[in-house]
Every structure is written in structure tokens, then in C-alpha cells.
Design an enzyme around this catalytic site. Structure first.
Site, PDB file in Angstrom:
ATOM      1  NE  ARG A  64      -3.017   0.334   3.251  1.00 11.13           N
ATOM      2  CZ  ARG A  64      -2.457   0.928   4.310  1.00 11.13           C
ATOM      3  NH1 ARG A  64      -2.056   2.180   4.229  1.00 11.13           N
ATOM      4  NH2 ARG A  64      -2.302   0.286   5.447  1.00 11.13           N
ATOM      5  CE1 TYR A 117     -16.926   8.512 -17.827  1.00  7.98           C
ATOM      6  CE2 TYR A 117     -16.560   8.914 -15.496  1.00  7.98           C
ATOM      7  CZ  TYR A 117     -16.858   8.047 -16.532  1.00  7.98           C
ATOM      8  OH  TYR A 117     -17.070   6.725 -16.260  1.00  7.98           O
ATOM      9  CG  ASP A 182     -10.389  13.737 -17.514  1.00  8.38           C
ATOM     10  OD1 ASP A 182      -9.782  13.119 -18.417  1.00  8.38           O
ATOM     11  OD2 ASP A 182     -11.277  13.210 -16.818  1.00  8.38           O
ATOM     12  CE  LYS A 207     -13.166   5.105 -19.417  1.00  7.54           C
ATOM     13  NZ  LYS A 207     -13.489   6.440 -18.951  1.00  7.54           N
TER      14      LYS A 207
HETATM   15  C1  LIG Z   1     -13.927   7.051 -17.758  1.00  2.00           C
HETATM   16  C2  LIG Z   1     -13.573   8.443 -17.465  1.00  2.00           C
HETATM   17  C3  LIG Z   1     -13.302   8.861 -16.160  1.00  2.00           C
HETATM   18  C4  LIG Z   1     -13.436   7.939 -14.962  1.00  2.00           C
HETATM   19  O1  LIG Z   1     -12.499   6.927 -15.004  1.00  2.00           O
HETATM   20  P1  LIG Z   1     -12.725   5.446 -14.383  1.00  2.00           P
HETATM   21  O2  LIG Z   1     -11.463   4.754 -14.740  1.00  2.00           O
HETATM   22  O3  LIG Z   1     -13.947   4.877 -15.035  1.00  2.00           O
HETATM   23  O4  LIG Z   1     -12.920   5.617 -12.916  1.00  2.00           O
HETATM   24  C5  LIG Z   1     -12.923  10.177 -15.959  1.00  2.00           C
HETATM   25  N1  LIG Z   1     -12.822  11.047 -16.987  1.00  2.00           N
HETATM   26  C6  LIG Z   1     -13.082  10.679 -18.262  1.00  2.00           C
HETATM   27  C7  LIG Z   1     -12.954  11.686 -19.356  1.00  2.00           C
HETATM   28  C8  LIG Z   1     -13.470   9.374 -18.548  1.00  2.00           C
HETATM   29  O5  LIG Z   1     -13.738   9.018 -19.815  1.00  2.00           O
END
Ligand SMILES: *Cc1c(COP(=O)(O)O)cnc(C)c1O
Length: 390
Positions: A64, A117, A182, A207
Site C-alpha cells: 500500500r 465525464y 482531464d 480508456k
Molecule cells: C472514464 C472516465 C473517467 C473515470 O475513469 P474510471 O477509470 O472509469 O474511474 C474520468 N474522466 C473521463 C474523461 C473518462 O472518460
């Protein structure tokens, strides 16, 4: 030696010592605990890492606090983002949670821009982490800063409308307040926010970075100071990335540029055809004429990416009908996979966002989002065309 290109770094970053180790593939360390034969030295390492530090040659102590496989992936991702460091989490949302908690320690207010998102919107808006939010348009950020503002948060390209924001203009308005971007949709192949003055680049590594639909993960690239704060939060909240996930992500980085560029080339073909289709009311894609009003393509973002949104003529039912009829594309949330994914934000990813806010941000009932995969674009198009015709 001249500075290596991004494509070369993607293949080699985080692997400098493999030759000396006598191995070709990445080592995968699954230990939960690590020997600390000298209690004093081990204890010092523990104390350092519990506050967000690194083992610095000492014992990794407990997984951890530190895991070498995860650290290797973080090191590679940091290189691709041009960052001091990166901190990986069990999901993109776990990363965002840590970022909001870290910002809360510096001040109780943040400014954010919609759309984004759906779950990020939900987390930021619910106030759970004690950070008050002001939502505003990208050009109103400067006017909404307060003495206690500790974070400016944007998403570009934005989900699901693929609107591009001018990161440098946002950084200028933020006047030294850390800007988080992001850039999940862009990946460092197309956009490197830190090079444009942002303090954080966030990814849902689930992704494009993973790219094969088999890892849930998040990662934040930043400077050393913020990385230590984020690691500290990760240690005490336990929002860890499993080393197998880090291994798969690190492997995925090697093909990231190839995957992103191929998917993007396919998306350019599909977007043009969608824009001309009689059953499509509107196509949103930065690479189409008028698709980049902020003028950031070429200047900040290298290409239009692999995500397209389009409005089907009619409404909710007509959009859902396309999802029911596709055969090659997978009707599923998520994006950035080797295969084409299609989803309906109104009923799926943006379900949790306030109806009026959705309308203002252009997330209509007829909007469909497409993440173009690596299939032949002619095959993807044939599938979409039959689904639209039906
Ligand atoms: C999927 C996504 C998230 C969240 O990510 P997770 O891995 O599903 O927790 C945040 N921002 C964007 C733009 C996303 O496509």
C-alpha cells in the site's frame, strides 16, 4: 544523444534497467509485504513513504506504500507527459477523489467547466469532499476565482461533446492557481497539458492507455510536490492500482501512439460520412470544418482524436435504436479500446447529470457517442450505415 521522440519513449520508457536485469518483458512484482531485515532502516522507509515519499533504495515495506511494478508504469507515463512524476490509482475516479482531497487541503473552493465525464461532474458537484464548486464557461474562469480557490478543473476534449478548450488560455486566467486537465480522450499522444502550463494531467487509464478493455485504472501526472501529496492520500485511503493492472498499462503504452493514430485516421473518415448522412442532424468532431472554434488543433492538440458524437434525427428513441441495431460496434460505455464502442450519454454515462445542466452543455437526448476502434473504417461505416437506415 538527441532528445528521443515520443514514439521511441512510448516503447522504451520505464525499461532502462531491463537489460541489466537480463529480462526482456516487464517484471511483475505481486508482493504485498517486503522484507525489512533492519528494523531501523525499514522503519525510516516506512515513515517516509507513509507521508508520500519514495523508498529511495530502501525496502518497499508494504504494497500500500509502494509497489515497484506500479512505480515503473508511473515513471513511464510521467516521461510521456513531460512530468516530474505520476501517481496511479485504482480507477480514474479514485484519482480524481485524491486530487480533490489534496486541493481541499490548500483551500475550500474550486472552479470547473462543463461538460465533462458524468461521474466526475457528479463527484465534484455533490460536495462530498468539502470543496465548493463554481461552474462556469471557460472564458469566465478568471472572474470566478476567490482567495480560497485551490483548483481549476477542465476536461479537453470534453465528454461527450468533444469540445476542445484552450489550455494555455485557462492557465493564464488561473493566475498561478493549479489547473487540472482531464485529457483522457486526447492521451499524451495528442495533448500534453503540463507543457502548456497545467499542473495536472489526469487520465482514466481504463480508456486509451490500457486500450484493451481489461484494466480499470487512473493516473495523474504532475510535479514532485503534488505527487507526494497524492501518494500520501493514496497510502492513507488505499486507492491502489493492482500491479497486474500497472503491468498491462505499461505494456499498453508501447502501442499507444500506433493505436491512437490509427483510430484517429478511422474517425476522420467516419466523421465526414456521418456529417453527410441524411439521418444525422449534427456531427461533433474537432476535425470537421468548424469543429475547433478555440483553434487549438495543431497549436496545442496534435490531432482531432478518435471520439465522435452525433445527433440522430428524432430524439431519445431514434438514438437508442441505433445502439440496438449495431452489430460490429459494441453498445457499451467506456472508450479508447481496440474495438469500436458506441453509447448513448442521455441514458448511460450522463444519466446522473442534472437535466438542465445537460441541456446547457449540449448533451441532448438524441446524442450518440462513438469511440472509433482499430477496425477497417469501411467496416465500421457499413455497420453504422445499416443501423442508421433501419
Ligand atoms: C472514464 C472516465 C473517467 C473515470 O475513469 P474510471 O477509470 O472509469 O474511474 C474520468 N474522466 C473521463 C474523461 C473518462 O472518460
Amino acid at each position: 544523444m538527441k532528445k528521443q521522440s515520443f514514439e521511441t519513449l512510448a516503447v522504451h520508457a520505464g525499461r532502462d534497467d531491463l537489460r541489466d536485469l537480463g529480462v526482456h518483458a516487464l517484471p511483475l512484482d505481486l508482493s504485498t509485504t517486503n522484507p525489512m531485515p533492519d528494523p531501523e532502516a525499514g522503519g525510516e522507509a516506512l515513515g517516509r513513504m507513509a507521508m508520500g515519499g519514495t523508498p529511495d533504495g530502501g525496502s518497499a515495506v508494504y504494497a500500500r506504500l509502494h509497489n515497484p511494478t506500479v512505480a515503473r508504469f508511473e515513471h513511464a507515463l510521467a516521461k510521456l507527459e513531460g512530468a516530474d512524476a505520476a501517481v496511479a490509482f485504482s480507477s480514474g475516479m479514485a484519482g480524481l477523489t485524491a486530487l480533490l482531497m489534496a486541493a481541499r487541503q490548500q483551500g475550500g473552493h474550486m472552479v470547473a467547466v462543463r461538460p465533462m465525464y458524468g461521474s466526475s461532474d457528479h463527484l465534484i458537484n455533490c460536495g462530498l469532499l468539502g470543496l465548493e464548486v463554481t461552474w462556469c464557461a471557460a472564458d469566465e474562469i478568471g472572474a470566478n476565482l476567490r482567495p480560497d480557490t485551490s483548483l481549476v478543473y477542465i476536461e479537453t476534449p470534453a465528454n461527450p461533446t468533444v469540445q476542445l478548450l484552450d489550455v494555455e488560455a485557462v492557465v493564464r486566467q488561473a493566475k498561478g492557481i493549479p489547473v487540472a486537465v482531464d485529457s483522457t480522450f486526447a492521451t499524451p499522444v495528442l495533448l500534453r497539458p503540463l507543457e502548456l502550463g497545467a499542473t495536472f494531467a489526469l487520465h482514466s487509464a481504463t480508456k486509451f492507455l490500457g486500450g484493451h478493455g481489461d484494466v480499470i485504472a487512473g493516473v495523474i501526472a504532475t510535479n514532485d510536490e503534488w505527487a507526494a501529496r497524492l501518494r500520501h492520500l493514496r497510502v492513507i485511503t488505499g486507492a491502489l492500482l493492482h500491479p497486474l493492472g500497472a503491468y498491462l498499462l505499461h505494456r499498453g503504452l508501447q502501442t499507444l501512439p500506433v493505436r491512437v493514430k490509427t483510430a484517429q485516421a478511422g474517425a476522420q473518415v467516419i466523421a465526414r460520412r456521418l456529417a453527410e448522412h441524411p439521418r444525422v442532424a449534427k456531427t461533433f468532431y474537432p476535425g470537421l470544418p468548424g469543429g475547433d472554434p478555440a483553434g487549438v488543433l495543431g497549436r496545442q492538440q496534435k490531432g482531432p482524436g478518435a471520439l465522435i458524437s452525433f445527433e440522430v434525427k428524432g430524439g431519445y428513441q431514434e438514438a437508442c435504436s441505433v445502439l440496438r441495431k449495431v452489430k460490429l460496434a459494441n453498445a457499451a460505455v467506456s472508450l479508447g479500446s481496440v474495438d469500436t464502442l458506441i453509447q448513448h450519454p442521455a441514458s448511460m454515462t450522463h444519466r446522473v447529470v442534472d437535466a438542465e445542466e445537460k441541456r446547457k452543455a449540449g448533451v441532448t437526448d438524441s446524442l450518440v457517442r462513438l469511440s472509433v476502434g482499430l477496425e477497417d473504417p469501411d467496416d465500421i461505416w457499413a455497420d453504422l450505415a445499416q443501423a442508421l437506415e433501419g
